[in-house]
Design an enzyme around this catalytic site. Structure first.
Site, PDB file in Angstrom:
ATOM      1  N   LYS A 126       0.883  -1.698  -0.127  1.00 45.99           N
ATOM      2  CA  LYS A 126       0.212  -0.088   0.171  1.00 45.99           C
ATOM      3  C   LYS A 126       1.134   1.388   0.503  1.00 45.99           C
ATOM      4  CE  LYS A 126      -4.652   1.123   0.401  1.00 45.99           C
ATOM      5  NZ  LYS A 126      -5.862   0.318  -0.766  1.00 45.99           N
ATOM      6  N   ASP A 166      -6.932   3.860  -4.508  1.00 50.56           N
ATOM      7  CA  ASP A 166      -7.609   4.028  -3.575  1.00 50.56           C
ATOM      8  C   ASP A 166      -7.849   4.966  -2.945  1.00 50.56           C
ATOM      9  OD1 ASP A 166      -8.192   2.433  -0.874  1.00 50.56           O
ATOM     10  OD2 ASP A 166      -7.031   4.253   0.452  1.00 50.56           O
TER      11      ASP A 166
HETATM   12  P1  NDP Z   1     -13.244   8.062  -2.920  1.00 44.78           P
HETATM   13  O1  NDP Z   1     -12.158   8.879  -2.879  1.00 44.78           O
HETATM   14  O2  NDP Z   1     -13.240   7.837  -4.143  1.00 44.78           O
HETATM   15  O3  NDP Z   1     -13.782   8.343  -2.203  1.00 44.78           O
HETATM   16  C1  NDP Z   1     -14.043   7.951  -0.767  1.00 44.78           C
HETATM   17  C2  NDP Z   1     -15.568   8.959  -0.251  1.00 44.78           C
HETATM   18  O4  NDP Z   1     -15.224   8.957   1.445  1.00 44.78           O
HETATM   19  C3  NDP Z   1     -15.179   9.842  -0.615  1.00 44.78           C
HETATM   20  O5  NDP Z   1     -17.055  11.011  -1.037  1.00 44.78           O
HETATM   21  C4  NDP Z   1     -14.568  10.951   0.853  1.00 44.78           C
HETATM   22  O6  NDP Z   1     -15.066  12.473   0.889  1.00 44.78           O
HETATM   23  C5  NDP Z   1     -15.685   9.641   1.921  1.00 44.78           C
HETATM   24  N1  NDP Z   1     -14.176  10.284   2.432  1.00 44.78           N
HETATM   25  C6  NDP Z   1     -12.325  10.202   3.005  1.00 44.78           C
HETATM   26  N2  NDP Z   1     -12.072  10.062   3.652  1.00 44.78           N
HETATM   27  C7  NDP Z   1     -12.952  10.898   4.733  1.00 44.78           C
HETATM   28  C8  NDP Z   1     -13.271  10.418   6.094  1.00 44.78           C
HETATM   29  N3  NDP Z   1     -12.210  10.998   6.529  1.00 44.78           N
HETATM   30  N4  NDP Z   1     -14.295  10.998   7.004  1.00 44.78           N
HETATM   31  C9  NDP Z   1     -15.389  10.933   6.103  1.00 44.78           C
HETATM   32  N5  NDP Z   1     -16.221  10.515   4.682  1.00 44.78           N
HETATM   33  C10 NDP Z   1     -14.547  10.602   4.150  1.00 44.78           C
HETATM   34  O7  NDP Z   1     -12.419   6.728  -2.358  1.00 44.78           O
HETATM   35  P2  NDP Z   1     -12.900   4.349  -2.656  1.00 44.78           P
HETATM   36  O8  NDP Z   1     -14.343   4.885  -2.822  1.00 44.78           O
HETATM   37  O9  NDP Z   1     -11.932   4.545  -4.067  1.00 44.78           O
HETATM   38  O10 NDP Z   1     -12.559   4.372  -1.548  1.00 44.78           O
HETATM   39  C11 NDP Z   1     -13.497   3.967  -0.041  1.00 44.78           C
HETATM   40  C12 NDP Z   1     -13.032   3.006   1.369  1.00 44.78           C
HETATM   41  O11 NDP Z   1     -12.706   1.880   0.446  1.00 44.78           O
HETATM   42  C13 NDP Z   1     -11.673   3.549   1.954  1.00 44.78           C
HETATM   43  O12 NDP Z   1     -11.589   2.809   2.865  1.00 44.78           O
HETATM   44  C14 NDP Z   1     -10.209   2.739   0.636  1.00 44.78           C
HETATM   45  O13 NDP Z   1      -9.448   1.928   0.977  1.00 44.78           O
HETATM   46  C15 NDP Z   1     -11.945   0.933   0.487  1.00 44.78           C
HETATM   47  N6  NDP Z   1     -10.996   0.465  -0.781  1.00 44.78           N
HETATM   48  C16 NDP Z   1     -11.132   1.432  -2.347  1.00 44.78           C
HETATM   49  C17 NDP Z   1     -10.933   0.032  -3.236  1.00 44.78           C
HETATM   50  C18 NDP Z   1     -11.298   1.003  -5.041  1.00 44.78           C
HETATM   51  O14 NDP Z   1     -10.779  -0.121  -5.654  1.00 44.78           O
HETATM   52  N7  NDP Z   1     -11.041   2.044  -4.932  1.00 44.78           N
HETATM   53  C19 NDP Z   1     -10.125  -1.217  -3.365  1.00 44.78           C
HETATM   54  C20 NDP Z   1     -10.601  -2.107  -1.649  1.00 44.78           C
HETATM   55  C21 NDP Z   1     -11.374  -0.985  -0.813  1.00 44.78           C
HETATM   56  P3  NDP Z   1     -14.790  14.016   0.588  1.00 44.78           P
HETATM   57  O15 NDP Z   1     -14.822  13.581  -0.682  1.00 44.78           O
HETATM   58  O16 NDP Z   1     -15.409  14.600   1.470  1.00 44.78           O
HETATM   59  O17 NDP Z   1     -13.126  13.003   0.791  1.00 44.78           O
END
Ligand code: NDP
Length: 445
Positions: A126, A166
């Site tokens: 990571k 991510d």
């Molecule tokens: P994105 O950046 O596309 O979206 C993240 C979302 O979560 C946004 O809506 C963001 O809001 C919100 N967010 C981020 N940080 C916080 C926080 N500290 N508090 C509240 N809301 C928060 O990321 P992903 O959708 O790719 O990832 C989301 C989760 O899924 C993560 O935990 C990631 O590790 C996990 N994941 C992702 C994978 C992938 O293929 N993308 C694979 C496996 C797991 P804002 O816009 O306000 O920041």
């Protein structure tokens, strides 16, 4: 037993002071593994647990770049190459101001077992940076990505380490990172996944994590002869994982009523249908706006600073970030009738919340099983790059469904307890044994 867990954890804490998210992830894994290790002394003899908690390599580097005003900005870059027993290091890059060594080590540690569960040949890693893409121009994001890759390119390669996206790293960032690698190394190689379709990406990669989490929930529900059809569903986040969870849940007949971002949540009791979802995709992926605007567009409730866990639902898909479901949130979900939680985000539930879910015996799919679809399709993207072929949408989706089913079966195999399935235990043991056996086979690595 508790003694050996406590002893192990106090040693781990002593050696890695201050890394609280990492300790949380290790503790959860060790709690399920210790009884299994006690029954299999060869793991103890080979000190597998002591070895797997230390990364094979930790890279930390300076990332200087010039902003649009011509001022110098400096961020810290990281890549944790955690374990390569099963294949090249594989795992995403996170760009978010909260990024630090502890968060990336927890994610890399989880990734090792998750990747093992997929059945594909991938080790775990990571990386990322404390850079915040929010509010930056495309030019600034490009400058940052180019500087980040200028260092990272020395350490990655199609057979060495293959990062992906991510939080904060989507198609735009992967493009800039890939371009800079190609420019420096003069090779067009499969060194990143999540690439665009016309230059080496895989169909279904953007959808994979959300679709995969939904397929996993479907498998869990099947054990109760139930399905997603007709269920009310809460989803947190509004990024990649959340968006495609909404899409698949809706296709399977469920009704998603919430979304959120780091500023607040929206509650739409009518459900987020296809048209509303395309509004969200445009808002988040193109305009890079806030979820509050959804509430204004569709005249629904927006609650600043809130998460969706006290909204009545049958199923919940936390899809934002770590530790977003507290103990009280978990209790409120259960009290409001939620009986199935599938974690799209990584480690979104605090340990006390996990305890609530297991005490209440609801269907609880932990992240390393439920969200493995993303990395699984990344693995399929690597296969297609090696073959120099592209599979159809149907082909990739079939493989994804097959992998999620097989992860579910592994969880059943190792996690069945009387008439309850402990998916945490099942995923931890199922993921661990393959890695541990490979480490023993490969000698002192
Ligand atoms: P994105 O950046 O596309 O979206 C993240 C979302 O979560 C946004 O809506 C963001 O809001 C919100 N967010 C981020 N940080 C916080 C926080 N500290 N508090 C509240 N809301 C928060 O990321 P992903 O959708 O790719 O990832 C989301 C989760 O899924 C993560 O935990 C990631 O590790 C996990 N994941 C992702 C994978 C992938 O293929 N993308 C694979 C496996 C797991 P804002 O816009 O306000 O920041």
């Amino acid at each position: 037993m508790t003694n050996s867990i406590d002893e192990f954890m106090s040693l781990c804490r002593e050696k890695t002071p201050g890394e609280k998210e990492f300790h949380q992830a290790v503790c959860e894994v060790v709690e399920s593994l210790m009884p299994h290790i006690d029954k299999n002394p060869r793991y103890k003899k080979h000190k597998i647990l002591e070895r797997v908690i230390i990364p094979e390599r930790t890279l930390m580097f300076r990332v200087p770049w010039l902003d649009d005003a011509g001022d110098i900005q400096i961020n810290t870059g990281y890549r944790i190459e955690m374990n390569s027993a099963l294949g090249p290091y594989k795992g995403g890059l996170r760009f978010h101001p909260s990024v630090n060594l502890s968060i990336l080590k927890f994610l890399a540690f989880e990734q090792v077992f998750k990747n093992s569960l997929t059945t594909l040949p991938m080790g775990g890693g990571k990386g990322g940076s404390d850079f915040d893409p929010k509010g930056k121009s495309d030019n600034e994001v490009m400058k940052f990505c180019q500087s980040f890759m200028t260092e990272l390119c020395r350490h990655i390669g199609p057979n060495t380490d293959v990062p992906a996206g991510d939080i904060g790293v989507g198609g735009r960032e992967i493009g800039y990172l890939f371009g800079q690698y190609k420019r420096i190394r003069n090779e067009f190689a499969g060194i990143l996944t999540g690439k665009a379709l016309n230059w080496g990406g895989s169909l279904i990669r953007p959808e994979a994590t959300g679709y995969g989490a939904t397929y996993f929930a479907q498998e869990m529900l099947k054990t109760k002869k139930d399905s997603i059809k007709g269920k009310t569903v809460t989803v947190s986040g509004s990024g990649n994982v959340a968006q495609y969870t909404v899409e698949k849940v809706t296709q399977l007949g469920g009704k998603v009523v919430t979304l959120s971002d780091s500023s607040g949540m929206i509650y739409d009791p009518e459900g987020i249908d296809k048209k509303k979802l395309s509004y969200v995709m445009d808002l988040k992926n193109v305009k890079r706006g806030r979820i509050k605007e959804y509430a204004e567009e569709y005249n629904v409730v927006y609650e600043a600073g809130k998460r969706p866990w006290d909204i009545k639902c049958n199923l919940a898909f936390p899809s934002a970030t770590q530790n977003e479901i507290s103990k009280q949130d978990a209790q409120s979900l259960v009290d409001n009738g939620c009986f199935c939680v599938a974690e799209g985000a990584n480690m979104p539930t605090v340990p006390e919340g996990v305890e609530v879910f297991s005490d209440e015996k609801i269907l609880y799919g932990p992240s390393k099983a439920a969200n493995a679809g993303g990395v699984a399709v990344s693995g399929l993207e690597m296969s297609q790059n090696s073959l120099r072929l592209s599979w159809t949408r149907e082909e990739v989706d079939q493989r994804l469904q097959h992998i999620m089913k097989s992860i579910h079966e592994t969880c059943l195999k190792y996690g069945k307890e009387n008439n309850y399935v402990n998916y945490v235990k099942g995923a931890n043991i199922g993921g661990f044994v393959k890695v541990a056996d490979a480490m023993i086979d490969q000698g002192l690595i």
